[in-house]
Design an enzyme around this catalytic site. Structure first.
Site, PDB file in Angstrom:
ATOM      1  N   GLY A  33       0.818  -1.219   0.000  1.00 30.66           N
ATOM      2  CA  GLY A  33       0.000   0.000   0.000  1.00 30.66           C
ATOM      3  C   GLY A  33       0.848   1.265   0.000  1.00 30.66           C
ATOM      4  N   HIS A  36       2.359   4.396  -5.168  1.00 29.15           N
ATOM      5  CA  HIS A  36       2.921   5.509  -5.930  1.00 29.15           C
ATOM      6  C   HIS A  36       3.113   5.062  -7.376  1.00 29.15           C
ATOM      7  CE1 HIS A  36       6.549   3.152  -5.475  1.00 29.15           C
ATOM      8  NE2 HIS A  36       6.515   3.279  -4.158  1.00 29.15           N
ATOM      9  N   GLU A  37       3.771   5.900  -8.167  1.00 32.32           N
ATOM     10  CA  GLU A  37       3.922   5.605  -9.598  1.00 32.32           C
ATOM     11  C   GLU A  37       4.706   4.308  -9.862  1.00 32.32           C
ATOM     12  OE1 GLU A  37       2.942   6.390 -12.817  1.00 32.32           O
ATOM     13  OE2 GLU A  37       1.383   7.240 -11.569  1.00 32.32           O
ATOM     14  N   HIS A  39       4.405   1.491  -8.104  1.00 33.88           N
ATOM     15  CA  HIS A  39       3.363   0.459  -8.052  1.00 33.88           C
ATOM     16  C   HIS A  39       2.470   0.556  -9.294  1.00 33.88           C
ATOM     17  CE1 HIS A  39       4.081   1.259  -3.589  1.00 33.88           C
ATOM     18  NE2 HIS A  39       4.313  -0.039  -3.671  1.00 33.88           N
ATOM     19  N   LEU A 186      11.355   5.767  -6.406  1.00 35.80           N
ATOM     20  CA  LEU A 186      10.094   5.956  -5.680  1.00 35.80           C
ATOM     21  C   LEU A 186       9.979   4.875  -4.618  1.00 35.80           C
ATOM     22  CD1 LEU A 186       7.740   6.718  -8.693  1.00 35.80           C
ATOM     23  CD2 LEU A 186       8.564   8.327  -6.980  1.00 35.80           C
ATOM     24  N   SER A 187       9.508   5.274  -3.444  1.00 32.16           N
ATOM     25  CA  SER A 187       9.339   4.331  -2.342  1.00 32.16           C
ATOM     26  C   SER A 187       8.317   4.906  -1.377  1.00 32.16           C
ATOM     27  CB  SER A 187      10.667   4.140  -1.609  1.00 32.16           C
ATOM     28  OG  SER A 187      10.449   3.540  -0.345  1.00 32.16           O
ATOM     29  N   ARG A 189       8.501   4.683   1.623  1.00 38.70           N
ATOM     30  CA  ARG A 189       9.264   5.206   2.767  1.00 38.70           C
ATOM     31  C   ARG A 189       9.833   6.606   2.504  1.00 38.70           C
ATOM     32  NH1 ARG A 189      10.578  -0.582   3.659  1.00 38.70           N
ATOM     33  NH2 ARG A 189       9.767  -1.093   5.728  1.00 38.70           N
TER      34      ARG A 189
HETATM   35  P1  AMP Z   1       6.002  -2.412  -1.525  1.00 42.78           P
HETATM   36  O1  AMP Z   1       4.620  -1.850  -1.439  1.00 42.78           O
HETATM   37  O2  AMP Z   1       7.071  -1.435  -1.201  1.00 42.78           O
HETATM   38  O3  AMP Z   1       6.128  -3.728  -0.811  1.00 42.78           O
HETATM   39  O4  AMP Z   1       6.240  -2.745  -3.048  1.00 42.78           O
HETATM   40  C1  AMP Z   1       5.359  -3.544  -3.774  1.00 42.78           C
HETATM   41  C2  AMP Z   1       5.959  -3.867  -5.108  1.00 42.78           C
HETATM   42  O5  AMP Z   1       6.199  -2.664  -5.825  1.00 42.78           O
HETATM   43  C3  AMP Z   1       7.306  -4.590  -4.986  1.00 42.78           C
HETATM   44  O6  AMP Z   1       7.398  -5.582  -5.987  1.00 42.78           O
HETATM   45  C4  AMP Z   1       8.283  -3.467  -5.211  1.00 42.78           C
HETATM   46  O7  AMP Z   1       9.525  -3.909  -5.717  1.00 42.78           O
HETATM   47  C5  AMP Z   1       7.553  -2.627  -6.234  1.00 42.78           C
HETATM   48  N1  AMP Z   1       8.063  -1.261  -6.218  1.00 42.78           N
HETATM   49  C6  AMP Z   1       8.236  -0.453  -5.149  1.00 42.78           C
HETATM   50  N2  AMP Z   1       8.798   0.711  -5.513  1.00 42.78           N
HETATM   51  C7  AMP Z   1       9.016   0.621  -6.846  1.00 42.78           C
HETATM   52  C8  AMP Z   1       9.586   1.490  -7.829  1.00 42.78           C
HETATM   53  N3  AMP Z   1      10.079   2.693  -7.511  1.00 42.78           N
HETATM   54  N4  AMP Z   1       9.634   1.072  -9.111  1.00 42.78           N
HETATM   55  C9  AMP Z   1       9.153  -0.159  -9.464  1.00 42.78           C
HETATM   56  N5  AMP Z   1       8.605  -1.021  -8.595  1.00 42.78           N
HETATM   57  C10 AMP Z   1       8.533  -0.633  -7.301  1.00 42.78           C
END
Ligand code: AMP
Length: 283
Positions: A33, A36-37, A39, A186-187, A189
């Protein structure tokens, strides 16, 4: 089709069972959740490759260590649903913790070797939590394809290993890292960063790119790692570097020479925020 929200595992399984009976292919995008872009790029990719797209939104307590940010991890369900709708998802699976880990839950998936290095060294138990929840999400949604970002490169590698080792019959699709124009990956966090930290954070990616230049020029892996680390610390003196490592892109073992398919990965603390990033070195 409107977006369906499933909070119960049974309901989610039932929905995908009906889709499968109709011969429809399913793509899964697992997330925590605060979308962002990055995801969004995964969801759009899944949209192009499947008849139905499920996005899971679950902040998985099992992948956070004691003292990590589980409690304060950003949660933004209504904005997330709007993004999923915009990107063309068909369903969001948003289970409560007790749906995923009912009382008495006692099984875990351990992907040996890969789990203990890099992130695993600094976050013991993290990948056991990741592998266990991903297996459960795959089991609930039974997709043909599941989409993971290269942003979390070690996670992507580990999920591929698990899917192959356990004959899961799902294609694991890796997607490129989405970045801000200044290079910051993008993260979710990034929301923790103060304006000053946010301004400094792109230096991590810049340092990796500069060190990649050295690797391409034939420098030794150790020299490449030293250069990246020094450049991060020169740009962000208050940063703490957990690791910078040049590794084989498939096995994640330390690179012996700057040759072949490699990946340069880093984890860096800016104040109370820990950021990770990585780039390909030779393709
Ligand atoms: P998360 O919500 O951080 O657990 O991420 C969910 C999925 O989105 C994971 O497969 C991440 O690797 C991917 N993801 C997160 N940030 C990025 C990003 N900047 N670019 C591409 N994929 C991302």
């Amino acid at each position: 089709m409107s977006l369906l929200l499933c909070t119960r595992r049974r309901r989610m399984s039932e929905l995908v069972r009906r889709w499968r009976e109709q011969g429809l292919s399913i793509g899964l995008v697992p997330t925590m959740g605060a979308l962002h872009e990055g995801h969004a790029s995964l969801i759009r990719r899944a949209r192009r490759g499947n008849d139905r797209v499920v996005v899971s939104i679950f902040v998985n307590p099992a992948q956070f260590g004691p003292g990590e940010d589980y409690a304060r991890y950003p949660r933004a369900l209504s904005r997330d649903l709007a993004l999923c709708r915009r990107c063309g998802a068909d369903a969001v699976y948003h289970p409560g913790v007790s749906q995923v880990y009912p009382e008495g839950f006692s099984t875990a998936v351990q992907v040996s070797g890969l789990s203990e290095r890099l992130e695993g060294k600094f976050r013991p138990g993290h990948f056991r939590g990741v592998a266990t929840v991903v297996l459960k999400l795959l089991e609930t949604t039974r997709p043909e394809r599941a989409y993971f970002g290269e942003k979390d490169y070690q996670q992507l590698t580990l999920v591929r290993r698990m899917a192959s080792d356990l004959d899961l019959g799902v294609a694991i699709v890796g997607c490129p890292t989405a970045r801000q124009p200044d290079g910051l990956a993008l993260s979710s966090r990034n929301a923790y960063l103060s304006p000053r930290e946010r301004a400094l954070a792109p230096a991590i990616h810049a340092a990796l790119v500069a060190a990649r230049g050295l690797a391409r020029g034939g420098a030794s892996p150790k020299a490449v790692e030293r250069r990246a680390r020094a450049r991060i610390l020169a740009s962000i003196p208050q940063a703490r570097v957990d690791y910078v490592e040049l590794v084989d892109a498939r096995t994640l073992r330390p690179a012996e020479r700057a040759r072949g398919r490699l990946r340069l990965l880093a984890a860096v603390w800016l104040g109370k925020t820990r950021l990770i990033d990585n780039i390909p070195v030779f393709n």
